[in-house]
Enzyme design. Structure first.
Site, PDB file in Angstrom:
ATOM      1  N   ALA B  79     -19.934  -9.148 -32.098  1.00  0.00           N
ATOM      2  CA  ALA B  79     -20.737 -10.362 -32.139  1.00  0.00           C
ATOM      3  C   ALA B  79     -20.760 -10.924 -30.725  1.00  0.00           C
ATOM      4  O   ALA B  79     -20.002 -10.494 -29.869  1.00  0.00           O
ATOM      5  CB  ALA B  79     -20.131 -11.368 -33.108  1.00  0.00           C
ATOM      6  N   GLY B 122     -18.131  -7.316 -34.979  1.00  0.00           N
ATOM      7  CA  GLY B 122     -19.361  -7.565 -35.715  1.00  0.00           C
ATOM      8  C   GLY B 122     -20.229  -6.321 -35.824  1.00  0.00           C
ATOM      9  O   GLY B 122     -20.957  -6.136 -36.798  1.00  0.00           O
ATOM     10  N   GLU B 125     -18.915  -4.417 -38.656  1.00  0.00           N
ATOM     11  CA  GLU B 125     -19.242  -5.126 -39.906  1.00  0.00           C
ATOM     12  C   GLU B 125     -20.708  -4.948 -40.280  1.00  0.00           C
ATOM     13  O   GLU B 125     -21.039  -4.737 -41.445  1.00  0.00           O
ATOM     14  CB  GLU B 125     -18.902  -6.619 -39.756  1.00  0.00           C
ATOM     15  CG  GLU B 125     -17.399  -6.853 -39.699  1.00  0.00           C
ATOM     16  CD  GLU B 125     -17.052  -8.297 -39.372  1.00  0.00           C
ATOM     17  OE1 GLU B 125     -17.423  -8.752 -38.265  1.00  0.00           O
ATOM     18  OE2 GLU B 125     -16.446  -8.963 -40.213  1.00  0.00           O
ATOM     19  N   GLU B 145     -10.864  -8.199 -33.595  1.00  0.00           N
ATOM     20  CA  GLU B 145     -10.874  -9.668 -33.540  1.00  0.00           C
ATOM     21  C   GLU B 145      -9.505 -10.272 -33.242  1.00  0.00           C
ATOM     22  O   GLU B 145      -9.405 -11.283 -32.549  1.00  0.00           O
ATOM     23  CB  GLU B 145     -11.416 -10.248 -34.858  1.00  0.00           C
ATOM     24  CG  GLU B 145     -12.918 -10.080 -35.037  1.00  0.00           C
ATOM     25  CD  GLU B 145     -13.303  -8.733 -35.646  1.00  0.00           C
ATOM     26  OE1 GLU B 145     -12.437  -7.846 -35.782  1.00  0.00           O
ATOM     27  OE2 GLU B 145     -14.486  -8.568 -35.992  1.00  0.00           O
TER      28      GLU B 145
END
Lengths: 267, 271
Positions: B79, B122, B125, B145
């Protein structure tokens, strides 16, 4: 012996060929921390460099590479505390072996002199070996109570068979140029004066070839005989960690530094 | 040569339709993440474009399956950290940018992820929101993360656990270490690992294979399989049975079964 250059690793690039020279001639180009990290960086750069299509790895002076510098500061420090040879190998040698194998460019070891310990391992991890008639390969690890590392425990048996490899590892006997050639792991034995010209001629020829097909061929060979490379390097590092904690290793290094025969206990 | 058509212009993604065979009138939809300067880091704008493109494909009857890819170097490196570094609990909750991500889950058509290089945080994911994953040998997966003091926030703790089981998922998420393509294959995270030169083509081939089936059936099957991940087995089984019965009101079911008995290839019309 005087150093011809301050730099412990030399690189040059010519006609599509990258040449990496280990340059600690007064130490037979043995590895301290710095040299191992510089070699990692040099290999990474040559992998990225699109103009480099073939690579030569060689040493300056009378040796190719004597492996780990047992007198280098880091090992002495590691000896002082709890030595962690496993971690040292994971950080320093295994990334070199992985890069030599996984980089999809042909790598020629131009072996100019004795290749011992990790120095021999690296020569065997390359794709081609051109050597002089004075060269000897020595699996010197067990002399100081260690196991062969930097891929030697699986690369050498796959190249010459487990019987001969195990013999060499436990005896730490020299494998001479002629014997190595007879075992089929040497591409060419040449006079000392012709080593670099022969290696360069081969590298330049490879650099002009269908390098994508060469890259895919190396990938296929890796898949066929070194698919488990990372796993076995990790396992070897774990076993070296065990060997590094042994009393025999402590005695082996001590005896080496004191230049006397070691007294081993088997533990 | 296969026909490709560019449908719309976006800033952060490339979108195309590719005909499965000349003149078939059946397409697969291609979406490629395209922020090369940021290794395809998934910012809010990109995610909105992505959802928009996928929803457009969902509505387009000629599109039967979707391939989501990044670049050879990175599927998506994560992300966009810059975007959220200064958020507070209250501000990040009220923006609720992940709501955009949740809309990927609502896409009805099968999505094949074509993954090379980094699929981290991200990126991993987003990849796991897809229905099938074709990886290149150079792909790297992970949920790093914890390295920056947070946890996966777009489904990583749930979907990775479904894929790998509790113990392996714990290791990957709690250490933040990356997995190689081969490890991911062995762990059951990806369908297939192929040389990097071919990963996109393999993913397209999988999508094309799916595109040749009845779209009514493939979509109801996707819906039923996803049902296996929430609720009880009994609920899931009832849901599956309902979808199974429902297909008997489609022309494709009549044609499919008839063609089977007549030992010929079915011609599906998507009704």
């Amino acid at each position: 012996m005087s150093q011809i250059n301050d730099k412990i690793l030399l690189t040059e690039k010519k006609n599509g060929v990258g040449i990496i020279t280990l340059n600690r001639p007064d130490k037979l180009n043995s590895f301290n921390d710095e040299l191992s990290f510089q070699l990692q960086d040099a290999l990474k750069e040559m992998e990225k460099d699109k103009e480099v299509k073939a690579i030569i790895l060689t040493g300056s002076g009378r040796g190719f590479c004597a492996g780990q510098d047992l007198q280098s500061r880091s090992i002495a420090q590691e000896m002082g505390q709890k030595p962690s040879l496993g971690d040292s190998i994971r950080r320093r040698y295994n990334p070199i072996v992985t890069k030599l194998r996984r980089m999809e460019k042909p790598i020629i070891a131009a072996v100019n002199g004795v290749a011992a310990g990790a120095g021999a391992s690296l020569a065997f991890a390359c794709d081609f070996r051109i050597i002089t008639d004075k060269v000897a390969f020595i699996q010197s690890f067990t002399k100081v109570g260690l196991i062969p590392d930097s891929g030697a425990t699986f690369i050498l048996p796959r190249l010459i068979g487990a019987t001969k490899a195990f013999d060499l590892m436990l005896s730490a006997d020299k494998l001479t140029a002629q014997e190595a050639f007879d075992l089929g792991v040497i591409n060419k034995v040449v006079d000392e004066a012709d080593l670099m010209t022969t290696a360069t001629a081969l590298a330049e020829r490879l650099a002009q070839g269908p390098t994508k097909a060469f890259a895919l061929t190396k990938r296929a060979i890796n898949k066929a005989i070194f698919d488990d490379l990372e796993e076995l390097l990790e396992y070897e590092a774990t076993l070296q960690e065990i060997a590094g904690r042994s009393e025999d290793f402590e005695e082996g290094v001590k005896a080496f530094v004191e230049k006397r025969p070691p007294q081993y206990k088997g533990k | 040569m296969r026909m490709t058509t560019t449908t719309m212009t976006y800033t952060n993604i490339l979108v195309e339709k590719q005909e499965t065979s000349p003149g078939s009138g059946i397409y697969i939809g291609l979406v490629a993440l395209n922020r090369p300067s940021a290794l395809n880091a998934l910012n809010n704008h990109l995610m909105q474009e992505l959802v928009e493109a996928m929803q457009a494909f969902d509505k387009d009857d000629t599109v039967r399956a979707i391939v989501l890819s990044g670049s050879e170097r990175a599927f998506a490196a994560g992300a966009d950290i810059k975007e959220m570094a200064d958020e507070t609990t209250v501000s990040i909750m009220s923006k609720d940018n992940f709501a955009t991500w949740d809309r990927v889950k609502a896409v009805k058509k099968p999505i094949v992820a074509a993954v090379s290089g980094f699929a981290l945080g991200g990126g991993c994911e987003l990849m796991m929101m897809c229905d099938m994953i074709v990886a290149s040998e150079t792909a790297q997966f992970g949920q790093p993360e914890v390295n920056i003091g947070v946890i996966p926030g777009a489904g990583g703790t749930q979907r990775l656990t479904h894929a790998l089981g509790k113990y392996k998922a714990m290791e990957i998420i709690l250490t933040g270490r990356p997995m190689t393509a081969n490890e991911a294959l062995q762990a059951g995270l990806v369908n297939k690992v192929v040389p990097v030169e071919l990963y996109l083509e393999e993913a397209k081939n999988l999508a094309i294979q799916i595109a040749s089936k009845s779209p009514v059936a493939t979509q109801l099957a996707k819906e039923a399989i996803l049902k296996a991940f929430d609720g009880s087995l009994d609920d899931g089984l009832r849901f599956e049975r309902k979808n199974f019965y429902m297909l008997f009101s489609s022309e494709d079911q009549k044609e499919g079964m008839k063609a089977f008995m007549e030992k010929r290839k079915a011609k599906f019309v998507g009704r």
